[in-house]
Design a protein around this motif. Sequence first.
Motif, PDB file in Angstrom:
ATOM      1  N   ALA A 196       0.899  -1.205  -0.005  1.00  0.00           N
ATOM      2  CA  ALA A 196       0.040  -0.036   0.013  1.00  0.00           C
ATOM      3  C   ALA A 196       0.875   1.381   0.049  1.00  0.00           C
ATOM      4  N   MET A 197       2.009   1.128   0.698  1.00  0.00           N
ATOM      5  CA  MET A 197       2.673   2.344   0.878  1.00  0.00           C
ATOM      6  C   MET A 197       3.584   2.307  -0.550  1.00  0.00           C
ATOM      7  N   ALA A 198       3.896   1.394  -1.184  1.00  0.00           N
ATOM      8  CA  ALA A 198       4.728   1.469  -2.345  1.00  0.00           C
ATOM      9  C   ALA A 198       3.463   2.016  -3.473  1.00  0.00           C
ATOM     10  N   ALA A 199       2.262   1.540  -3.560  1.00  0.00           N
ATOM     11  CA  ALA A 199       1.377   2.213  -4.383  1.00  0.00           C
ATOM     12  C   ALA A 199       1.228   3.722  -4.228  1.00  0.00           C
ATOM     13  N   ALA A 200       1.031   4.227  -2.884  1.00  0.00           N
ATOM     14  CA  ALA A 200       1.054   5.687  -2.572  1.00  0.00           C
ATOM     15  C   ALA A 200       2.302   6.418  -3.197  1.00  0.00           C
ATOM     16  N   LEU A 201       3.322   5.959  -3.080  1.00  0.00           N
ATOM     17  CA  LEU A 201       4.589   6.545  -3.631  1.00  0.00           C
ATOM     18  C   LEU A 201       5.221   6.592  -5.026  1.00  0.00           C
ATOM     19  N   LYS A 254       2.651   9.758   7.174  1.00  0.00           N
ATOM     20  CA  LYS A 254       2.670   8.363   6.786  1.00  0.00           C
ATOM     21  C   LYS A 254       1.854   7.977   5.838  1.00  0.00           C
ATOM     22  N   ALA A 255       2.651   7.265   4.716  1.00  0.00           N
ATOM     23  CA  ALA A 255       1.960   6.735   3.799  1.00  0.00           C
ATOM     24  C   ALA A 255       1.012   5.698   4.453  1.00  0.00           C
ATOM     25  N   PRO A 256      -0.122   5.251   3.791  1.00  0.00           N
ATOM     26  CA  PRO A 256      -0.486   5.745   2.216  1.00  0.00           C
ATOM     27  C   PRO A 256      -1.689   6.890   2.319  1.00  0.00           C
ATOM     28  N   ASP A 257      -2.172   7.019   3.563  1.00  0.00           N
ATOM     29  CA  ASP A 257      -2.974   8.282   3.559  1.00  0.00           C
ATOM     30  C   ASP A 257      -2.544   9.548   3.780  1.00  0.00           C
ATOM     31  N   TYR A 258      -1.343   9.402   4.437  1.00  0.00           N
ATOM     32  CA  TYR A 258      -0.655  10.831   4.718  1.00  0.00           C
ATOM     33  C   TYR A 258      -1.327  11.675   5.468  1.00  0.00           C
ATOM     34  N   PHE A 259      -2.243  11.133   6.530  1.00  0.00           N
ATOM     35  CA  PHE A 259      -2.660  11.726   7.531  1.00  0.00           C
ATOM     36  C   PHE A 259      -2.066  11.883   9.017  1.00  0.00           C
ATOM     37  N   LYS A 260      -1.537  10.826   9.246  1.00  0.00           N
ATOM     38  CA  LYS A 260      -0.884  10.708  10.591  1.00  0.00           C
ATOM     39  C   LYS A 260       0.630  11.209  10.472  1.00  0.00           C
ATOM     40  N   LEU A 261       1.071  12.266  11.431  1.00  0.00           N
ATOM     41  CA  LEU A 261       2.348  12.599  11.329  1.00  0.00           C
ATOM     42  C   LEU A 261       3.477  11.726  11.831  1.00  0.00           C
ATOM     43  N   GLN A 290       3.978   7.381  -7.793  1.00  0.00           N
ATOM     44  CA  GLN A 290       4.072   8.536  -8.961  1.00  0.00           C
ATOM     45  C   GLN A 290       5.035   9.384  -8.296  1.00  0.00           C
ATOM     46  N   GLY A 291       5.314   9.408  -6.918  1.00  0.00           N
ATOM     47  CA  GLY A 291       6.373  10.418  -6.418  1.00  0.00           C
ATOM     48  C   GLY A 291       5.488  11.739  -6.209  1.00  0.00           C
ATOM     49  N   PRO A 292       5.978  12.952  -5.640  1.00  0.00           N
ATOM     50  CA  PRO A 292       5.157  13.995  -5.447  1.00  0.00           C
ATOM     51  C   PRO A 292       4.870  14.714  -6.608  1.00  0.00           C
ATOM     52  N   LYS A 293       3.725  15.462  -6.630  1.00  0.00           N
ATOM     53  CA  LYS A 293       3.448  16.186  -7.818  1.00  0.00           C
ATOM     54  C   LYS A 293       3.963  17.787  -7.844  1.00  0.00           C
ATOM     55  N   ASP A 294       3.982  18.109  -6.553  1.00  0.00           N
ATOM     56  CA  ASP A 294       4.036  19.539  -6.409  1.00  0.00           C
ATOM     57  C   ASP A 294       4.712  19.678  -5.111  1.00  0.00           C
ATOM     58  N   LEU A 295       5.407  20.939  -4.807  1.00  0.00           N
ATOM     59  CA  LEU A 295       5.834  21.398  -3.123  1.00  0.00           C
ATOM     60  C   LEU A 295       4.991  20.985  -2.043  1.00  0.00           C
ATOM     61  N   GLU A 296       3.912  21.300  -2.310  1.00  0.00           N
ATOM     62  CA  GLU A 296       2.843  20.744  -1.202  1.00  0.00           C
ATOM     63  C   GLU A 296       2.858  19.090  -1.036  1.00  0.00           C
ATOM     64  N   ASP A 297       2.616  18.402  -1.962  1.00  0.00           N
ATOM     65  CA  ASP A 297       2.936  16.957  -2.183  1.00  0.00           C
ATOM     66  C   ASP A 297       4.171  16.643  -1.451  1.00  0.00           C
ATOM     67  N   ALA A 298       5.243  17.017  -1.862  1.00  0.00           N
ATOM     68  CA  ALA A 298       6.464  16.727  -1.282  1.00  0.00           C
ATOM     69  C   ALA A 298       6.518  16.811   0.285  1.00  0.00           C
ATOM     70  N   ILE A 299       6.156  17.953   0.637  1.00  0.00           N
ATOM     71  CA  ILE A 299       6.114  18.442   2.254  1.00  0.00           C
ATOM     72  C   ILE A 299       5.291  17.354   2.895  1.00  0.00           C
ATOM     73  N   LYS A 300       3.942  16.859   2.139  1.00  0.00           N
ATOM     74  CA  LYS A 300       2.986  15.894   2.709  1.00  0.00           C
ATOM     75  C   LYS A 300       3.899  14.616   2.908  1.00  0.00           C
TER      76      LYS A 300
END
Length: 689
Positions: free
Chosen positions: A566-571, A588-595, A573-583
């Motif tokens: 699940a984590m591999a799938a989330a990563l 934490k992948a895959p939902d990028y909700f928990k710090l 495509q890689g980040p799309k922009d700066l906001e995505d990179a910071i996220k």
Amino acid sequence: MGACFSNIQGSPTTRATFIIPEADFASFEESVIINFHCTELSVEKGQPVYSTPFKCKGNEWRLKIYPGGHSQSRDGMFGAFLYPICDTEIVASYRICLLKSDGAIYKTQEGKNQSFGLQKDGSFKGNGTFNFVRRGKIFDEWKDILKNEVLTFLVTIMPKSDAALQSYIDYIGMPKGSFAAVAEVYAKMNSRIWLLENSFAMGELDSHLMKADQEFQVIERLDGVSRWAELSRCVEFHTKMASHCWIPTQFMLLNESGEMPRTYSVCMSNSDKVKAEREYIIDSMNHIQLEERANPLARQIRELVKYISKDVHNLTKNNAFVVVTICTHGVPTNGNGSSSKLVEQEFLDSLRELNNLPVRIVFRLTTDEEKVIGEEVYLHNPWLTYGVGIHRLREAGLGNSLWDLLDEKPFDLIEVRKFCVDFFWGNKEISLRNPNVDLSGFFEDLQNIVEKEKLVWNPLKNRLTPWIHVEKLRLMTKRTASKSKSKRPTRRATLDYQSERTNVSSQRRDPAAMNGNTTSDQKPNSQGNIRPGVRFRADPPTSNGHESPSHKPKRHYGRSASSDDAMAAALKQGPKDLEDAIKQWSRKAPDYFKLKPMEDLLVGVPELFPPNNPFVESHKHFFKWKEFSADAFIGESGDELKALLKRASRKSKLFLHPDKIPNDCTPSQETLFKSMWEILQESESKTFE
């Protein structure tokens, strides 16, 4: 304000002083009377007259005078020089005194820590002056100077004592082999100058003292002492050290202190005064007033620049330097006690002026937040026990250039080997194989070396440990090597790093999980240092310029295959922009909700900076960040982990604080710095609540 000091290398910081048994005091100088009969003195210019050889401090010497003047003397001047009779180099302080007939001193020429004898370029060197005294004065005042037509000189020699230095190294618990590396620095050290802040802020009761036994084990700890009281004990220690090893040392107060003098010195004149000088300094530190609000560092440093500039020629000629130790709580002000951007810039400008001189600068910040010496070194090089001996030598300016980098960056294996060669054997040939040629042999040799040394008190662990943690170094190398061999896209390498870091809590509960089977796929940078995290390029080239093949991420203890997938799938495509990179950096992948845990954030910081992050422009401020070793946090728990995280968090805040961000940042740079600041603030709140 502490960010002002972030670019100064070799600046051990602490607000804890060890009280240890006192070293023995020894006399260092020896004097000899030399007589010349006037009938033997030629007045022809350029014609020298030699004294008979005399022995002083274990070496033979000659006094060489030019009664008619040296070829480079001014007209009518009398020259005098001192030469050793040997085929080696000697570093010594000296005085040549012309005596009156009643034994009083008429004229003196002296030099501090000068190089004599055979030089590296093959030349032979003496020291003295072309213009010692006007020849006419000697004969005009012959009744006062000549006794039975004899010209009398008193020659005093104070060589730097290898024996005293060796005993001091033994005294502070260092390996005997470290003597050669320390002696090399000691021979070039002309003198030391300590700038002592004596402002009102130094009265804060937030420091502590630790009493240690002969093995440096803490046997008593006193909290709630003032910063000045702790600094005074440090001054006491280094005053005693100076008197033991004969290191000319001055202590200068930043502010006036009533009727007390602002400057104190030891070993700057005769050895028969040293004991009195030492006792006076120690007693005076207990009577310094802390009433001024000002911390005028820039003003005092500029005065120091003028003072040292007068001796630049001699320092350069002798390949020598002055150690300047700046003791402060970290906030420079103007003379009125006000601090501002302008005051800070003036301070930095004054530091640059000082740094252009032959000096080594040491900062001793008295507001450091850690409670155990060595945390900052551990964050970069957790394989080393940062014992009190190393700290004292660096604080004294006696550490070599490699030691000064211990709290600056993680060492690669070649640097580790160089450190160990200097630390255990000095410049001798030793059996420590090159890790690039024979890695297993290197670790085998290193283990044998460490086992022969005494255990040393580890202030971080509060117990005796080896100087080098060979197994930890082996595991660090294994993780780095695993990363190099995989040669996968680095965003997949991040998956393995995140997986391993997620499992750290399990490793803390189960020491068996730290048996070396856990691997990380961190990619070393060009210096061989570990740089974990996300690289925001699809398939970045490896160090040899070829594209790295894709590779399946390994599974780790404590994580399921589905979780990794699940984590591999989330990563993917890689980040799309700066906001995505910071996220992706912060959540934490895959939902990028928990710090993520704070240690993950801190270790991964460099991957948000160019060139790893294509969504933000380059800026010189990025280069000020000092990477943390991921291994500093692995296996740590409880109070020890919290102490490390607090120290690392403080360093990150000094870098990211809004007041420290440059004014010429682009919008994307401002967004990045602001987001990182807020995220680390949030992480700190959750970690230490």
